[in-house]
Design an enzyme around this catalytic site. Sequence first.
Site, mmCIF file in Angstrom:
data_model
loop_
_atom_site.group_PDB
_atom_site.id
_atom_site.type_symbol
_atom_site.label_atom_id
_atom_site.label_comp_id
_atom_site.label_asym_id
_atom_site.label_seq_id
_atom_site.Cartn_x
_atom_site.Cartn_y
_atom_site.Cartn_z
ATOM 1 N N HIS A 16 35.843 36.086 53.344
ATOM 2 C CA HIS A 16 35.217 35.525 52.142
ATOM 3 C C HIS A 16 36.259 35.352 51.033
ATOM 4 C CE1 HIS A 16 31.701 35.190 49.289
ATOM 5 N NE2 HIS A 16 32.667 35.524 48.440
ATOM 6 N N GLU A 17 37.049 36.398 50.793
ATOM 7 C CA GLU A 17 38.031 36.347 49.704
ATOM 8 C C GLU A 17 39.186 35.404 50.026
ATOM 9 O OE1 GLU A 17 36.945 37.400 47.004
ATOM 10 O OE2 GLU A 17 35.360 38.640 47.855
ATOM 11 N N HIS A 35 38.135 32.000 49.217
ATOM 12 C CA HIS A 35 38.251 31.727 47.779
ATOM 13 C C HIS A 35 39.650 31.227 47.433
ATOM 14 C CE1 HIS A 35 34.606 32.677 45.625
ATOM 15 N NE2 HIS A 35 34.481 33.841 46.239
ATOM 16 N N GLN A 38 38.595 33.786 40.943
ATOM 17 C CA GLN A 38 37.307 34.132 40.350
ATOM 18 C C GLN A 38 37.440 34.667 38.928
ATOM 19 O OE1 GLN A 38 35.963 36.305 44.119
ATOM 20 N NE2 GLN A 38 34.034 35.570 43.218
ATOM 21 N N CYS A 57 28.058 36.384 46.589
ATOM 22 C CA CYS A 57 29.316 36.115 45.893
ATOM 23 C C CYS A 57 29.127 36.372 44.409
ATOM 24 C CB CYS A 57 29.738 34.668 46.141
ATOM 25 S SG CYS A 57 31.283 34.202 45.342
ATOM 26 N N LEU A 58 30.104 37.025 43.783
ATOM 27 C CA LEU A 58 30.016 37.287 42.354
ATOM 28 C C LEU A 58 30.049 36.005 41.528
ATOM 29 C CD1 LEU A 58 32.314 40.431 42.128
ATOM 30 C CD2 LEU A 58 29.815 40.360 42.042
ATOM 31 N N GLY A 81 34.344 42.491 46.917
ATOM 32 C CA GLY A 81 35.649 41.840 46.872
ATOM 33 C C GLY A 81 35.714 40.897 45.695
#
Length: 181
Positions: free
Chosen positions: A130-131, A134, A51, A88-89, A46
């Site tokens: 998670h997203e 963010h 991000q 996480c990226l 995701g």
Amino acid sequence: MAIQPIRLFGDPVLRQRAIEVDSFDRELRQLVTDLTDTMLAAPGAGLAAPQIGVGLRVFTWHVEGELGHLVNPSLELSDETQDGAEGCLSLPELTYDCLRALNVIATGFDMHGEPVRIEASELLARAMQHETDHLDGILFIDKLDTDARKAAMKEIRESEWFGLEQPVVRVSPHATGGLGI
């Protein structure tokens, strides 16, 4: 294809609440394309707009072969929980067990402004939570217990990537309501 640089922990855009999308236009469709291309190239499960430096409430996902996106998401969380590995990226090579709801009902819109309702469980439910976090300026490490959070912060401080990149905040092409996001 428009792969964008992924913002890393420490960039202020990751800690700001993203604003609602109010224009379902060409720029939004390009943002969804950029998010999708960047996520797939990373690769990740995701990716949220903050991000890549855009303070709008949009995210994409790629979980178990399913590719999608959601604009202005709202989640209903189940009382039943799951505990599992999460990364996480924006926090490369960092993985910790994180408690999440097992199931979610996600509502919002697609990039054309059409209503969307998704019932998700397990990994897709985790990715959506998670997203969406963010979009509220919350990182998964914020959800860890005290000991795990301390260990994660130590690992971040010792990582090769931490502190190397000077954050740059872009201006969204969409109206920001004077927030300067």
